[in-house]
Design a protein around this motif. Structure first.
Motif, PDB file in Angstrom:
ATOM      1  N   GLN A 137       0.605  -1.341   0.028  1.00 28.77           N
ATOM      2  CA  GLN A 137      -0.040   0.162  -0.084  1.00 28.77           C
ATOM      3  C   GLN A 137       0.777   1.307   0.057  1.00 28.77           C
ATOM      4  O   GLN A 137       2.144   1.263   0.254  1.00 28.77           O
ATOM      5  N   ALA A 138       0.315   2.384  -0.082  1.00 24.50           N
ATOM      6  CA  ALA A 138       1.033   3.684  -0.376  1.00 24.50           C
ATOM      7  C   ALA A 138       1.754   3.885   0.837  1.00 24.50           C
ATOM      8  O   ALA A 138       2.928   4.501   0.981  1.00 24.50           O
ATOM      9  N   ASP A 139       1.307   3.497   2.353  1.00 29.61           N
ATOM     10  CA  ASP A 139       1.898   3.707   3.314  1.00 29.61           C
ATOM     11  C   ASP A 139       2.813   2.566   3.791  1.00 29.61           C
ATOM     12  O   ASP A 139       3.503   2.434   4.936  1.00 29.61           O
ATOM     13  N   GLY A 140       3.245   1.680   2.936  1.00 34.21           N
ATOM     14  CA  GLY A 140       4.251   0.627   2.786  1.00 34.21           C
ATOM     15  C   GLY A 140       3.767  -0.659   3.446  1.00 34.21           C
ATOM     16  O   GLY A 140       4.511  -1.506   3.261  1.00 34.21           O
ATOM     17  N   SER A 141       2.377  -0.679   4.033  1.00 32.33           N
ATOM     18  CA  SER A 141       1.986  -1.698   4.578  1.00 32.33           C
ATOM     19  C   SER A 141       1.565  -2.888   3.543  1.00 32.33           C
ATOM     20  O   SER A 141       1.360  -2.345   2.247  1.00 32.33           O
ATOM     21  N   TRP A 142       1.331  -3.986   3.906  1.00 31.67           N
ATOM     22  CA  TRP A 142       0.736  -4.963   3.000  1.00 31.67           C
ATOM     23  C   TRP A 142      -0.422  -5.326   3.204  1.00 31.67           C
ATOM     24  O   TRP A 142      -0.980  -5.677   4.209  1.00 31.67           O
ATOM     25  N   LYS A 143      -1.266  -5.539   2.164  1.00 28.88           N
ATOM     26  CA  LYS A 143      -2.972  -5.838   2.206  1.00 28.88           C
ATOM     27  C   LYS A 143      -3.174  -6.907   1.314  1.00 28.88           C
ATOM     28  O   LYS A 143      -2.698  -6.903   0.085  1.00 28.88           O
ATOM     29  N   ALA A 144      -4.021  -7.907   1.619  1.00 36.06           N
ATOM     30  CA  ALA A 144      -4.498  -8.899   0.857  1.00 36.06           C
ATOM     31  C   ALA A 144      -5.367  -8.301  -0.042  1.00 36.06           C
ATOM     32  O   ALA A 144      -6.437  -7.667   0.065  1.00 36.06           O
ATOM     33  N   VAL A 145      -5.052  -8.782  -1.659  1.00 39.91           N
ATOM     34  CA  VAL A 145      -5.939  -8.432  -2.595  1.00 39.91           C
ATOM     35  C   VAL A 145      -6.851  -9.461  -3.185  1.00 39.91           C
ATOM     36  O   VAL A 145      -7.746  -9.284  -3.505  1.00 39.91           O
ATOM     37  N   THR A 146      -6.220 -10.890  -2.931  1.00 40.27           N
ATOM     38  CA  THR A 146      -7.010 -11.852  -3.348  1.00 40.27           C
ATOM     39  C   THR A 146      -6.633 -12.954  -2.280  1.00 40.27           C
ATOM     40  O   THR A 146      -5.444 -13.256  -2.034  1.00 40.27           O
ATOM     41  N   ASP A 147      -7.747 -13.619  -1.717  1.00 37.59           N
ATOM     42  CA  ASP A 147      -7.691 -14.556  -0.709  1.00 37.59           C
ATOM     43  C   ASP A 147      -8.372 -15.595  -1.405  1.00 37.59           C
ATOM     44  O   ASP A 147      -9.850 -15.964  -1.327  1.00 37.59           O
ATOM     45  N   ILE A 148      -7.940 -16.849  -1.469  1.00 40.61           N
ATOM     46  CA  ILE A 148      -8.530 -17.851  -2.222  1.00 40.61           C
ATOM     47  C   ILE A 148      -8.159 -19.271  -1.186  1.00 40.61           C
ATOM     48  O   ILE A 148      -6.976 -19.770  -1.040  1.00 40.61           O
ATOM     49  N   ALA A 149      -9.150 -20.016  -0.803  1.00 36.37           N
ATOM     50  CA  ALA A 149      -9.116 -21.223  -0.291  1.00 36.37           C
ATOM     51  C   ALA A 149      -9.620 -22.368  -0.720  1.00 36.37           C
ATOM     52  O   ALA A 149     -10.623 -22.443  -1.620  1.00 36.37           O
ATOM     53  N   SER A 150      -9.063 -23.527  -0.737  1.00 35.66           N
ATOM     54  CA  SER A 150      -9.403 -24.733  -1.367  1.00 35.66           C
ATOM     55  C   SER A 150      -9.395 -26.040  -0.447  1.00 35.66           C
ATOM     56  O   SER A 150      -8.576 -26.475   0.061  1.00 35.66           O
ATOM     57  N   SER A 151     -10.948 -26.591   0.024  1.00 37.02           N
ATOM     58  CA  SER A 151     -10.917 -27.598   0.936  1.00 37.02           C
ATOM     59  C   SER A 151     -10.263 -28.894   0.342  1.00 37.02           C
ATOM     60  O   SER A 151     -10.529 -28.970  -0.662  1.00 37.02           O
ATOM     61  N   ALA A 152      -9.775 -29.580   1.108  1.00 38.73           N
ATOM     62  CA  ALA A 152      -9.639 -30.935   0.820  1.00 38.73           C
ATOM     63  C   ALA A 152     -10.586 -31.848   1.392  1.00 38.73           C
ATOM     64  O   ALA A 152     -10.307 -33.147   1.304  1.00 38.73           O
ATOM     65  N   VAL A 153     -11.379 -31.505   2.087  1.00 37.86           N
ATOM     66  CA  VAL A 153     -12.591 -32.274   2.509  1.00 37.86           C
ATOM     67  C   VAL A 153     -13.602 -32.401   1.532  1.00 37.86           C
ATOM     68  O   VAL A 153     -13.987 -31.459   0.985  1.00 37.86           O
ATOM     69  N   PRO A 154     -13.976 -33.561   1.225  1.00 36.85           N
ATOM     70  CA  PRO A 154     -14.587 -33.855   0.109  1.00 36.85           C
ATOM     71  C   PRO A 154     -16.122 -33.352   0.676  1.00 36.85           C
ATOM     72  O   PRO A 154     -16.529 -33.388   1.622  1.00 36.85           O
ATOM     73  N   PRO A 155     -17.163 -32.774  -0.505  1.00 40.24           N
ATOM     74  CA  PRO A 155     -18.228 -32.433  -0.035  1.00 40.24           C
ATOM     75  C   PRO A 155     -18.949 -33.809   0.170  1.00 40.24           C
ATOM     76  O   PRO A 155     -18.972 -34.905   0.021  1.00 40.24           O
ATOM     77  N   PRO A 156     -20.276 -33.619   1.258  1.00 41.13           N
ATOM     78  CA  PRO A 156     -21.246 -34.654   1.676  1.00 41.13           C
ATOM     79  C   PRO A 156     -21.722 -35.060   0.493  1.00 41.13           C
ATOM     80  O   PRO A 156     -21.991 -34.606  -0.925  1.00 41.13           O
ATOM     81  N   ALA A 157     -21.867 -36.613   0.401  1.00 41.10           N
ATOM     82  CA  ALA A 157     -22.541 -37.185  -0.674  1.00 41.10           C
ATOM     83  C   ALA A 157     -23.984 -36.875  -0.788  1.00 41.10           C
ATOM     84  O   ALA A 157     -24.679 -36.550   0.419  1.00 41.10           O
ATOM     85  N   PRO A 158     -24.604 -36.717  -2.091  1.00 37.85           N
ATOM     86  CA  PRO A 158     -26.129 -36.528  -1.828  1.00 37.85           C
ATOM     87  C   PRO A 158     -26.770 -37.531  -1.161  1.00 37.85           C
ATOM     88  O   PRO A 158     -26.597 -38.896  -1.100  1.00 37.85           O
ATOM     89  N   ALA A 159     -27.861 -37.115  -0.758  1.00 39.67           N
ATOM     90  CA  ALA A 159     -28.824 -38.053  -0.085  1.00 39.67           C
ATOM     91  C   ALA A 159     -29.424 -39.006  -1.012  1.00 39.67           C
ATOM     92  O   ALA A 159     -29.951 -38.725  -2.316  1.00 39.67           O
ATOM     93  N   PRO A 160     -29.562 -40.217  -0.634  1.00 42.45           N
ATOM     94  CA  PRO A 160     -29.797 -41.332  -1.738  1.00 42.45           C
ATOM     95  C   PRO A 160     -31.670 -40.893  -2.015  1.00 42.45           C
ATOM     96  O   PRO A 160     -32.246 -40.248  -1.347  1.00 42.45           O
ATOM     97  N   PRO A 161     -32.102 -41.084  -3.217  1.00 41.06           N
ATOM     98  CA  PRO A 161     -33.440 -40.793  -3.593  1.00 41.06           C
ATOM     99  C   PRO A 161     -34.391 -41.402  -3.072  1.00 41.06           C
ATOM    100  O   PRO A 161     -34.205 -42.652  -2.264  1.00 41.06           O
ATOM    101  N   ASP A 162     -35.518 -40.839  -2.361  1.00 37.49           N
ATOM    102  CA  ASP A 162     -36.551 -41.214  -1.708  1.00 37.49           C
ATOM    103  C   ASP A 162     -37.423 -42.496  -2.720  1.00 37.49           C
ATOM    104  O   ASP A 162     -37.989 -42.112  -3.509  1.00 37.49           O
ATOM    105  N   LYS A 163     -37.093 -43.458  -2.186  1.00 37.92           N
ATOM    106  CA  LYS A 163     -38.074 -44.742  -3.016  1.00 37.92           C
ATOM    107  C   LYS A 163     -39.538 -44.339  -2.929  1.00 37.92           C
ATOM    108  O   LYS A 163     -39.981 -44.729  -4.003  1.00 37.92           O
ATOM    109  N   LYS A 164     -39.983 -43.880  -2.092  1.00 38.44           N
ATOM    110  CA  LYS A 164     -41.393 -43.633  -1.957  1.00 38.44           C
ATOM    111  C   LYS A 164     -42.018 -42.661  -2.889  1.00 38.44           C
ATOM    112  O   LYS A 164     -43.166 -42.620  -3.231  1.00 38.44           O
TER     113      LYS A 164
END
Length: 166
Positions: A137-164
């Motif tokens: 930044q103009a004052d010499g400090s550092w600021k985040a301009v892009t912050d990206i996270a990527s989860s290693a945990v798989p999303p939950p599986a979809p619920a099985p279809p309701d047979k009824k």
């Protein structure tokens, strides 16, 4: 002879005055960014949205799994409010790489997060990787301009279809 000496002296002074090379601040910049991320972890522990967002530039973009990007510091703050209200929330991150090139830098590392899943209301543990891009930044400090996270945990599986319902 005196004229040549004066011309040489003037040329030397001119060249000396043209030396606009900036001092090497690489190591200090790496330390400032690393120290900033240490403070950012403490700010996450405090769950104070103002302190957390103080690490972002006004034009920051935050991209996290399962959500649309947050564009701008105000949108980031709005997106964080429900997160920090979660009593189960805990977030820590640690860079294993800090690179600086002039007025731009990035960190890459891993994170761990515990939070309440808004859909199931169960506490979940998440972990993954992140990359944060910084701009000086103009004052010499550092600021985040892009912050990206990527989860290693798989999303939950979809619920099985309701047979009824067939």
């Amino acid at each position: 002879m005196r004229t040549i000496a004066l011309v040489c002296a003037a040329a030397a002074l001119t060249l000396a005055g043209c030396n606009t090379q900036k001092p090497d601040t690489h190591d200090a910049d790496v330390k400032a960014i690393s120290d900033g991320e240490t403070q950012w972890n403490a700010d996450w522990a405090s769950k104070d949205v103002g302190k957390i967002t103080s690490h972002y530039a006004d034009e920051a973009v935050v991209i996290v799994p399962g959500a649309e990007p947050f564009n701008g510091k105000a949108a980031v703050a709005d997106g964080l409010k429900p997160m920090v209200a979660d009593p189960a929330l805990a977030l820590t991150f640690h860079a294993n790489k800090v690179e600086v090139a002039g007025d731009l830098a990035y960190t890459a590392g891993s994170y761990k997060m515990t939070m309440t899943d808004p859909a199931t209301h169960k506490v979940v543990d998440d972990h993954g990787s992140y990359v944060t891009t910084y701009r000086r930044q103009a004052d010499g400090s550092w600021k985040a301009v892009t912050d990206i996270a990527s989860s290693a945990v798989p999303p939950p599986a979809p619920a099985p279809p309701d047979k009824k319902k067939r």
